[in-house]
Motif scaffolding. Structure first.
Motif, mmCIF file in Angstrom:
data_model
loop_
_atom_site.group_PDB
_atom_site.id
_atom_site.type_symbol
_atom_site.label_atom_id
_atom_site.label_comp_id
_atom_site.label_asym_id
_atom_site.label_seq_id
_atom_site.Cartn_x
_atom_site.Cartn_y
_atom_site.Cartn_z
ATOM 1 N N GLU A 89 0.826 -1.214 0.000
ATOM 2 C CA GLU A 89 0.000 0.000 0.000
ATOM 3 C C GLU A 89 0.860 1.264 0.000
ATOM 4 N N GLU A 90 1.982 1.188 0.680
ATOM 5 C CA GLU A 90 2.772 2.386 0.869
ATOM 6 C C GLU A 90 3.974 2.469 -0.045
ATOM 7 N N THR A 91 4.602 1.333 -0.295
ATOM 8 C CA THR A 91 5.824 1.386 -1.086
ATOM 9 C C THR A 91 5.538 1.538 -2.572
ATOM 10 N N GLU A 92 4.521 0.856 -3.084
ATOM 11 C CA GLU A 92 4.279 0.874 -4.525
ATOM 12 C C GLU A 92 3.895 2.265 -5.052
ATOM 13 N N PRO A 93 2.925 2.953 -4.402
ATOM 14 C CA PRO A 93 2.591 4.288 -4.908
ATOM 15 C C PRO A 93 3.777 5.240 -4.835
ATOM 16 N N PHE A 94 4.610 5.080 -3.839
ATOM 17 C CA PHE A 94 5.759 5.966 -3.715
ATOM 18 C C PHE A 94 6.692 5.795 -4.899
ATOM 19 N N PHE A 95 6.945 4.538 -5.235
ATOM 20 C CA PHE A 95 7.822 4.255 -6.369
ATOM 21 C C PHE A 95 7.241 4.852 -7.653
ATOM 22 N N ALA A 96 5.930 4.656 -7.842
ATOM 23 C CA ALA A 96 5.280 5.146 -9.057
ATOM 24 C C ALA A 96 5.403 6.661 -9.158
ATOM 25 N N SER A 97 5.193 7.353 -8.058
ATOM 26 C CA SER A 97 5.180 8.810 -8.122
ATOM 27 C C SER A 97 6.578 9.365 -8.362
ATOM 28 N N PHE A 98 7.586 8.569 -8.066
ATOM 29 C CA PHE A 98 8.955 9.030 -8.282
ATOM 30 C C PHE A 98 9.280 9.111 -9.765
ATOM 31 N N PHE A 99 8.630 8.273 -10.564
ATOM 32 C CA PHE A 99 8.973 8.223 -11.980
ATOM 33 C C PHE A 99 7.932 8.866 -12.875
ATOM 34 N N ASP A 100 6.726 8.980 -12.393
ATOM 35 C CA ASP A 100 5.651 9.437 -13.250
ATOM 36 C C ASP A 100 4.868 10.525 -12.521
ATOM 37 N N SER A 101 5.024 11.766 -13.007
ATOM 38 C CA SER A 101 4.388 12.858 -12.278
ATOM 39 C C SER A 101 2.881 12.852 -12.442
ATOM 40 N N SER A 102 2.385 12.178 -13.518
ATOM 41 C CA SER A 102 0.942 12.182 -13.728
ATOM 42 C C SER A 102 0.257 11.222 -12.756
ATOM 43 N N TYR A 103 1.060 10.373 -12.121
ATOM 44 C CA TYR A 103 0.455 9.434 -11.189
ATOM 45 C C TYR A 103 0.286 10.104 -9.828
ATOM 46 N N VAL A 104 -0.944 10.207 -9.388
ATOM 47 C CA VAL A 104 -1.201 10.819 -8.092
ATOM 48 C C VAL A 104 -1.562 9.702 -7.109
ATOM 49 N N PRO A 105 -0.751 9.550 -6.074
ATOM 50 C CA PRO A 105 -1.082 8.507 -5.099
ATOM 51 C C PRO A 105 -2.458 8.782 -4.504
ATOM 52 N N PRO A 106 -3.252 7.749 -4.311
ATOM 53 C CA PRO A 106 -4.613 7.947 -3.845
ATOM 54 C C PRO A 106 -4.664 8.649 -2.492
ATOM 55 N N GLU A 107 -3.682 8.395 -1.672
ATOM 56 C CA GLU A 107 -3.730 9.010 -0.363
ATOM 57 C C GLU A 107 -2.312 9.316 0.094
ATOM 58 N N ASP A 108 -2.107 10.491 0.564
ATOM 59 C CA ASP A 108 -0.787 10.859 1.033
ATOM 60 C C ASP A 108 -0.620 10.331 2.452
ATOM 61 N N SER A 109 -0.128 9.117 2.549
ATOM 62 C CA SER A 109 -0.045 8.508 3.876
ATOM 63 C C SER A 109 1.156 9.056 4.632
ATOM 64 N N SER A 110 1.212 8.729 5.882
ATOM 65 C CA SER A 110 2.309 9.253 6.691
ATOM 66 C C SER A 110 3.635 8.673 6.224
ATOM 67 N N VAL A 111 3.582 7.419 5.721
ATOM 68 C CA VAL A 111 4.820 6.803 5.255
ATOM 69 C C VAL A 111 5.341 7.514 4.013
ATOM 70 N N THR A 112 4.410 7.862 3.099
ATOM 71 C CA THR A 112 4.818 8.581 1.899
ATOM 72 C C THR A 112 5.500 9.887 2.287
ATOM 73 N N ARG A 113 4.915 10.568 3.245
ATOM 74 C CA ARG A 113 5.512 11.836 3.687
ATOM 75 C C ARG A 113 6.887 11.599 4.278
ATOM 76 N N GLN A 114 6.958 10.525 5.047
ATOM 77 C CA GLN A 114 8.229 10.192 5.684
ATOM 78 C C GLN A 114 9.297 9.940 4.619
ATOM 79 N N LEU A 115 8.909 9.208 3.570
ATOM 80 C CA LEU A 115 9.856 8.886 2.511
ATOM 81 C C LEU A 115 10.280 10.140 1.755
#
Lengths: 616, 220
Positions: free
Chosen positions: A295-321
């Motif tokens: 849930e947390e690692t995959e969206p983060f990876f996607a957003s790093f490479f593709d700016s059009s991809y918006v993670p469904p929810e900005d979780s605390s882990v995403t912020r931490q990363l």
């Protein structure tokens, strides 16, 4: 490696009832129409069950009995299929002869479908199954065009796209293929078929002995630019790939179960926007080896490479990363305890199509922690100070690639896209922490030569390339120059000349009354020559600048700056190589940037002073 | 195993093609036993002996690189060759432009290995064949760099360099020394030429850079 990891993913997903992955002998398919029958097998209703909440009607997706890829010939699917198989529908053609041909064709398909249903369901003691058999007995495909219930849908059916149908007994809620008894009958039928495989042996994926080996493999769908019907990851479609007298996939013994597992998992990944990105001509899928961390690692990876991809929810882990990467960007060292999910296994697979096959362009497996380390390194290499152009973050791979494209008069990117292979190479270098592709570097230098635009992104690409090259090749000569912002102590002549050029340009602008007052500065006329053959240009420029300095308000400042910069230079080099041209551009950018910073600091100080005055 | 040998092999590139990915080639992470056997056979082989691979040491970091190239899609059919032998007219040519296939390869970069192996005498061994004799022939040939054909790393185009490691000398260090167990998945062991050319696979585990190869035909 690749297949094994995919197979493992299938096993993990199959354990999780909410994953929506199809079990063995089933697959997911689109269904558009529902045929309702009564207990005597009469067709009593036809319904369009497509989702019409959007602009276009979208078929629903359901898990149905397995639908192997059909290339040619007649091959019916069980209980859910296109209209031509299920009810023998045929389109009316302009020519009667054509219509007759279509009709005969559809009848054959209908008969095959009927035969399959009778074989599978004959012993099933279930009212829905029996009703279905009665339907098949009664139905007359030759009158399909006149059936009153089908009239409303005839125009859609004639178009022939997405005409898949399924059955339901009118008194029941579930569709017939969803009934447990029917599913069991289907599984029994398929198992019997499988055990009659003509070839068994050791499976190279699980190591099991004496398993039935798959002769052909399921197609993989969703790889960009591949055939729409899907392409094969494993196939042997020409003789020079075969060996030891084996044909087709007997060349690589994989059990039927394992084959189903890896293809289902890969298709599942390709269909999920969270697990798939496109970079250049490469389609990349990635997945976490642990469901809990996905849930947390995959969206983060996607957003790093593709700016059009918006993670469904900005979780605390995403912020931490994000926070971790930001810190790395500013030069902090990455500590293991800073990164969540360090020990989660993570997989990245890059595919690109080649004819009807898929080629593996890239595969990486490791822990999420390693990956973050590599991404952090990438962010640090790209870090460069500059005015905020609306992206404080590390640029995505897409934006880096777009910078190699021609820029039109309106500032938009025009012309051909970036070279197809470059995307894959850049991606690989980011994930594996290797040198960035040399062609990226030369392309950017060429762009600067062609249009003279030096923005932050271009400068940071050049800086990142040189930084990484220096680190990996242990070539530290340019360490002083490759900094976040201007380093006045850096000695490299190319860097200093870049700075000098910025000073000269500024002097010229100031002489004319400030930036933007003249249409063509020395940059437009001399930048290319100055950055490649300084000895030929700088004497002219310096001579020219004396006029500017005498005229400009801050001429003395510029003169002093010039002296300071020239102190380290004994003679103008006759020629700068590509590496040094990059440094020249970087020096130019750094110097210009420091002017902006000065202006901004002055403005800030003014504001502060004004505020202080207002307070007192 | 008094007559065990150690051979250091290396090259610029290698591709130990995975059977499942042999059209768009993808290499195994490390050398397969059958490939190691091929290298030893290139240096010395006679019907009297059969090479058995014991261990494979992975010396360099496993790194991949991608290339694409044009290849040919067909083979010259055996029937055409038979026809030609028996004097009938047959075409034995291949037209590159008509049979072109572009294929990708994910290959290894900078590979280096140590092959540990021994040989067994086969039933073809006669009275004049002794293990000492073949062992010494191999040592002499390997020391002098002699080979029947150029040994290669997985694919013919990836030529292998080789050097004999003398029985009591030190082994070059491995990148993976001290890294513990790394699972490499199921790997091709060899083809069972005695039984319908069936491929056999074994579970390859690299412990501190060393892959222990099980006895062929023994079920894991």
């Amino acid at each position: 490696m690749i297949i094994q990891a995919l197979h493992q993913r299938y096993l993990n997903l199959a354990d999780d009832p909410t994953s929506g992955i199809s079990p063995r002998y089933f697959c997911s398919a689109k269904i558009s129409y529902l045929l309702e029958i009564d207990r005597d097998g009469n067709l009593v209703g036809v319904r369009d069950i497509r989702d019409d909440s959007g602009k276009k009607k979208i078929p629903i997706v359901d898990i149905v009995p397995e639908q192997p890829s059909r290339s040619s010939g007649i091959n019916p699917y069980f209980l859910s299929d296109k209209a031509e198989y299920i009810i023998g529908h045929y389109p009316a053609m302009a020519d009667d002869k054509d219509t007759q041909k279509k009709s005969a064709d559809a009848r054959k398909k209908y008969e095959a479908s009927k035969a399959l249903a009778q074989t599978v369901l004959s012993d099933v003691n279930d009212e829905a199954a029996q009703a279905l058999l009665k339907f098949y007995k009664k139905w007359d495909p030759s009158s399909v065009r006149d059936h009153p219930l089908l009239q409303d849908y005839m125009s859609d059916l004639d178009r022939g796209i997405d005409t898949q149908m399924a059955f339901r007994l009118e008194t029941q809620h579930q569709m017939i293929h969803q009934l447990e008894t029917v599913k069991q009958a289907w599984i029994r039928y398929r198992q019997q078929e499988d055990s009659a495989s003509e070839y068994s042996g050791q499976c190279l994926l699980t190591g099991e002995y004496n398993v039935p080996i798959a002769r052909t493999h399921e197609k993989i769908k969703g790889v960009r630019n591949a055939q729409s019907a899907g392409a094969s990851l494993i196939s042997f479609n020409f003789p020079s790939a075969e060996s030891y007298g084996n044909t087709q996939s007997y060349n690589s013994p994989i059990g039927k179960d394992s084959m189903f597992g890896y293809t289902t998992a890969l298709n599942h990944l390709l269909a999920s926007p969270r697990n798939r990105i496109w970079i250049g001509d490469m389609t990349v899928v990635f997945w976490s080896g642990q469901a809990a961390a996905a849930e947390e690692t995959e969206p983060f990876f996607a957003s790093f490479f593709d700016s059009s991809y918006v993670p469904p929810e900005d979780s605390s882990v995403t912020r931490q990363l994000r926070d971790v990467l930001e810190r790395v960007q500013k030069g902090a060292k990455l500590e293991a305890e800073m990164v969540p999910h360090t020990d989660t296994p993570f997989y990245v697979l890059g595919l690109s199509p080649n004819n009807a096959r898929l080629a593996v362009r890239f595969f990486w497996q490791g822990h999420f922690g390693n990956l973050i380390e590599k991404l952090g390194q990438h962010a640090a290499d790209f870090a460069l100070s500059g005015q905020d152009e609306g992206f404080g973050d590390t640029p995505t791979a897409y934006r880096i690639l777009a910078e190699t494209m021609r820029v039109g008069a309106d500032g938009k990117k025009v012309g051909d896209g970036p070279p197809p292979r470059l995307g894959g190479e850049l991606f690989r270098s980011i994930v594996e922490g290797r040198t960035y592709p040399y062609s990226l570097y030369t392309l950017i230098i060429n762009r600067v030569r062609a249009d003279g635009m030096i923005n932050r992104l271009r400068a940071s690409i050049l800086k990142a390339y040189l930084t990484r090259y220096g680190r990996i090749q242990n070539y530290n000569r340019f360490e002083e120059e490759l900094t976040l912002s201007l380093n006045p102590n850096a000695q490299e002549p190319a860097y200093r000349l870049g700075r000098l050029f910025a000073v000269l340009e500024r002097a010229q602008q100031e002489a004319a009354g400030g930036p933007g007052k003249i249409n063509a500065t020395i940059k437009d006329r001399y930048f290319n020559a100055a950055s490649s053959n300084p000895a030929a240009v700088f004497p002219i420029l310096i001579k020219l600048s004396q006029h500017h300095m005498s005229k400009a308000r801050y001429g003395d400042f510029r003169d002093r700056e010039m002296q300071e910069i020239l102190q380290g230079i004994e003679a103008f080099p006759a020629h700068l190589d590509l590496q040094r041209q990059g440094l020249f551009i970087l020096g130019y950018y750094h110097q210009k940037q420091s002017y902006f910073a000065q202006i901004k600091a002055a403005a800030d100080a003014k504001l502060e002073a004004a505020a202080a005055e207002a307070d007192s | 195993m008094a007559y065990g040998i150690k051979l250091h092999v290396w090259g610029d590139n290698a591709c130990f093609t995975r059977p499942e990915m042999k059209v768009e080639r993808v290499s195994y992470d490390a050398m397969t036993p059958s490939s190691a056997r091929g290298i030893l056979e290139a240096i010395h082989w006679k019907p009297a002996i059969r090479w058995v691979i014991d261990r494979i040491h992975v010396l360099n970091e496993i790194r991949f690189e991608n290339i694409r190239r044009n290849e040919i899609e067909n083979k010259i059919p055996v029937s055409a060759i038979k026809n030609a032998i028996s004097g009938k007219s047959a075409s034995l040519s291949q037209v590159v432009t008509e049979e072109r296939q572009q294929r990708a390869t994910l290959m290894l970069k900078n590979p280096a290995y140590i092959i540990e192996a021994h040989f067994e005498m086969t039933q073809a061994a006669g009275a004049e064949d002794s293990p000492e004799k073949h062992y010494n022939i191999f040592l002499r040939r390997a020391r002098q760099g002699q080979c029947f054909h150029r040994p290669y790393l997985g694919c013919r185009e990836f030529a292998a360099q080789f050097a004999l490691i003398e029985p009591d000398s030190k082994l070059p260090p491995s990148y993976y020394a001290g890294s513990g167990d790394i699972d490499l998945g199921w790997m091709l062991h060899d083809i069972d030429y005695g039984d319908r050319m069936i491929p056999r696979f074994f579970r390859a585990t690299m412990r501190d850079g060393v892959i222990q190869v099980p006895v062929f035909g023994e079920r894991a």
